[in-house]
Scaffold this motif. Structure first.
Motif, short mmCIF file in Angstrom:
data_model
loop_
_atom_site.label_atom_id
_atom_site.label_comp_id
_atom_site.label_asym_id
_atom_site.label_seq_id
_atom_site.Cartn_x
_atom_site.Cartn_y
_atom_site.Cartn_z
N ASP A 1 18.37 -16.76 41.42
CA ASP A 1 17.71 -18.05 41.70
C ASP A 1 17.22 -18.10 43.14
OD1 ASP A 1 18.39 -18.74 39.12
OD2 ASP A 1 20.13 -19.95 39.71
N MET A 2 18.05 -17.58 44.05
CA MET A 2 17.71 -17.59 45.48
C MET A 2 16.46 -16.76 45.75
SD MET A 2 19.66 -19.46 47.36
CE MET A 2 21.26 -20.29 47.28
N VAL A 3 16.32 -15.65 45.04
CA VAL A 3 15.13 -14.81 45.20
C VAL A 3 13.88 -15.59 44.80
CG1 VAL A 3 13.95 -12.72 44.43
CG2 VAL A 3 16.40 -12.66 44.91
N ILE A 4 13.98 -16.35 43.71
CA ILE A 4 12.85 -17.17 43.26
C ILE A 4 12.49 -18.21 44.32
CG2 ILE A 4 12.12 -18.89 41.55
CD1 ILE A 4 13.90 -17.41 39.51
N ILE A 5 13.51 -18.86 44.88
CA ILE A 5 13.29 -19.89 45.90
C ILE A 5 12.69 -19.27 47.16
CG2 ILE A 5 14.45 -21.52 47.44
CD1 ILE A 5 16.46 -21.99 45.14
N LYS A 6 13.22 -18.13 47.56
CA LYS A 6 12.71 -17.44 48.75
C LYS A 6 11.24 -17.12 48.59
CE LYS A 6 13.20 -13.12 51.34
NZ LYS A 6 11.88 -12.55 51.04
N ASN A 7 10.86 -16.57 47.44
CA ASN A 7 9.46 -16.21 47.19
C ASN A 7 8.56 -17.44 47.18
OD1 ASN A 7 10.16 -13.52 47.02
ND2 ASN A 7 10.39 -13.55 44.79
N ALA A 8 9.07 -18.53 46.60
CA ALA A 8 8.27 -19.77 46.55
C ALA A 8 8.02 -20.32 47.95
CB ALA A 8 8.99 -20.81 45.69
N LEU A 9 9.06 -20.31 48.78
CA LEU A 9 8.92 -20.81 50.14
C LEU A 9 7.95 -19.94 50.95
CD1 LEU A 9 12.60 -21.80 51.01
CD2 LEU A 9 10.66 -23.35 50.75
N GLU A 10 8.03 -18.63 50.74
CA GLU A 10 7.13 -17.73 51.47
C GLU A 10 5.67 -17.96 51.08
OE1 GLU A 10 8.44 -13.77 50.79
OE2 GLU A 10 10.07 -13.88 52.26
N LYS A 11 5.44 -18.19 49.78
CA LYS A 11 4.06 -18.43 49.34
C LYS A 11 3.54 -19.76 49.89
CE LYS A 11 4.21 -15.75 45.04
NZ LYS A 11 4.16 -15.80 43.55
N ALA A 12 4.41 -20.76 49.90
CA ALA A 12 4.01 -22.08 50.41
C ALA A 12 4.01 -22.12 51.93
CB ALA A 12 4.95 -23.15 49.87
N ARG A 13 4.69 -21.13 52.56
CA ARG A 13 4.81 -21.07 54.02
C ARG A 13 5.40 -22.36 54.58
NH1 ARG A 13 -0.32 -18.32 56.80
NH2 ARG A 13 1.32 -17.83 58.29
N GLU A 14 6.48 -22.80 53.92
CA GLU A 14 7.13 -24.05 54.32
C GLU A 14 8.59 -23.84 54.71
OE1 GLU A 14 6.58 -26.80 51.16
OE2 GLU A 14 4.45 -27.11 51.59
N GLY A 15 8.90 -22.63 55.17
CA GLY A 15 10.27 -22.34 55.57
C GLY A 15 10.70 -21.00 55.01
N ARG A 16 11.94 -20.64 55.30
CA ARG A 16 12.45 -19.36 54.82
C ARG A 16 13.94 -19.46 54.53
NH1 ARG A 16 14.05 -16.31 59.83
NH2 ARG A 16 13.69 -17.77 61.54
N ILE A 17 14.39 -18.54 53.69
CA ILE A 17 15.81 -18.43 53.37
C ILE A 17 16.37 -17.25 54.15
CG2 ILE A 17 17.51 -18.04 51.56
CD1 ILE A 17 16.12 -20.68 51.27
N LYS A 18 17.46 -17.48 54.85
CA LYS A 18 18.09 -16.43 55.65
C LYS A 18 19.49 -16.18 55.11
CE LYS A 18 19.32 -15.10 60.37
NZ LYS A 18 19.26 -15.49 61.80
N THR A 19 19.85 -14.91 55.00
CA THR A 19 21.20 -14.56 54.56
C THR A 19 22.10 -14.37 55.77
OG1 THR A 19 20.75 -12.19 54.56
CG2 THR A 19 20.29 -13.40 52.53
N VAL A 20 23.33 -14.81 55.65
CA VAL A 20 24.33 -14.68 56.71
C VAL A 20 25.48 -13.86 56.16
CG1 VAL A 20 25.83 -15.90 58.31
CG2 VAL A 20 23.64 -16.91 57.65
N ALA A 21 25.73 -12.69 56.74
CA ALA A 21 26.75 -11.78 56.23
C ALA A 21 28.14 -12.22 56.66
CB ALA A 21 26.47 -10.36 56.73
N GLY A 22 29.15 -11.65 56.02
CA GLY A 22 30.53 -11.92 56.40
C GLY A 22 31.25 -12.77 55.39
N ALA A 23 32.57 -12.90 55.63
CA ALA A 23 33.41 -13.67 54.70
C ALA A 23 32.97 -15.12 54.59
CB ALA A 23 34.86 -13.59 55.16
N ALA A 24 32.52 -15.68 55.72
CA ALA A 24 32.08 -17.08 55.71
C ALA A 24 30.57 -17.19 55.56
CB ALA A 24 32.53 -17.77 56.99
N GLY A 25 29.94 -16.11 55.13
CA GLY A 25 28.49 -16.09 55.06
C GLY A 25 27.94 -16.77 53.82
N GLY A 26 26.65 -16.66 53.68
CA GLY A 26 25.95 -17.27 52.55
C GLY A 26 24.47 -17.28 52.83
N VAL A 27 23.81 -18.37 52.52
CA VAL A 27 22.38 -18.50 52.78
C VAL A 27 22.12 -19.83 53.47
CG1 VAL A 27 21.73 -17.09 50.79
CG2 VAL A 27 21.95 -19.56 50.53
N LYS A 28 21.02 -19.89 54.20
CA LYS A 28 20.62 -21.16 54.79
C LYS A 28 19.11 -21.27 54.80
CE LYS A 28 20.90 -19.73 59.68
NZ LYS A 28 21.50 -20.09 60.99
#
Length: 289
Positions: A43-70
């Motif tokens: 799902d995140m890949v779909i959202i990332k691609n949509a944001l990139e096409k719209a050029r309205e922001g980006r999804i960044k991954t954060v590594a580590g035990a407390a990581g995730g996406v923002k």
């Protein structure tokens, strides 16, 4: 309760937009949406691609035990130009001219849509600097500073014109107003920010730069590093400002009161800087959980 992919994507997107620059784990979404992490990752890949096409922001991954996406708000050059040109056109309206050559701006500063747009522009400029705080002074620019702080997910610090009993112990300084040349005063609670922090300053209007210089001097009292200053509107006169390192979004060249004419335009320098590099989002993020 199971959700369809389209339903998951819309709910994930909504939550990311409501929590800019805040790390959200795949486990968080997996539990809320009753779905496997592998499905959430897709799902995140779909959202990332949509944001990139719209050029309205980006999804960044954060590594580590407390990581995730923002979700990181990002203003493209086209978006930036559209917002700034809209504000410039509004400020050119003859009935905005106030006696003395001033412009009426409160309705713009209190427009949630326009202020959010400008805040996203500032957030795009300042996000890589990684400030600890967004700082402003007690003026009509507070909504702009607040929305910038929200986009960066950083605390807002408001310097007061006069200290209040509820502030506790305060630091007060005198500064020279760039517009009036008068000595004025500002104060900040000692509890407002930690020492030696990194900050960005946001202001709505700059003429001589006296208020911005006062805020920089106040930051010295807290041993804080001022990374940059963001200003919505800068006048071309006086040419020499009391501060040097700042980013004005709009340039006010002249107000011809007798003709009802306002010469204002987006700062060309805003469009010279390259946009943020794209972050690659792996198709599978479960390893980070």
């Amino acid at each position: 309760m199971k959700f369809k992919r389209s339903e998951r994507v819309s709910r994930i997107m909504k939550e990311l937009l409501e929590h800019p620059n805040e790390i959200l784990t795949l486990s968080h979404f997996s539990q809320r949406l009753n779905a496997a992490k592998s499905s959430i990752s897709e799902d995140m890949v779909i959202i990332k691609n949509a944001l990139e096409k719209a050029r309205e922001g980006r999804i960044k991954t954060v590594a580590g035990a407390a990581g995730g996406v923002k979700y990181i708000p990002e203003a493209s050059k086209e978006y930036t130009r559209r917002i700034l040109e809209e504000i410039a056109e509004k400020l050119k309206e003859p009935d905005r001219i106030i006696s003395g050559g001033f412009l009426y701006m409160p309705d713009i500063m209190y427009s949630t849509r326009l202020v959010e747009g400008v805040a996203n522009i500032f957030a795009t400029k300042f996000e890589k600097m990684e400030p600890d705080y967004v700082v402003t002074v007690e003026t009509k620019g507070i909504p702009l500073a607040f929305m910038t702080a929200r986009a960066l997910n950083k605390p807002l610090v408001i310097i007061r014109r006069e200290s209040k009993v509820t502030d506790g112990s305060t630091v007060s300084i005198n500064y020279i107003s760039g517009s009036t040349g008068k000595i004025e005063r500002m104060s900040l609670s000692r509890r407002a920010m930690k020492p030696k922090a990194k900050v960005v300053i946001i202001d709505d209007f700059m003429k001589g730069g006296g208020t911005a210089k006062g805020m920089k001097d106040m930051m010295k009292e807290f041993e804080a590093e001022v990374l940059s200053i963001g200003v919505l509107v800068e006048t071309t006169t006086p040419v020499e400002k009391r501060v040097k390192d700042y980013i004005p979004l709009l340039i006010l060249e002249e107000v011809i009161e007798e003709r009802g004419e306002v010469k204002i335009y987006p700062n060309p320098r805003v469009f010279e800087e390259e946009g943020q590099p794209e972050d690659q989002l792996p198709e599978e993020l479960e390893a980070q959980e």
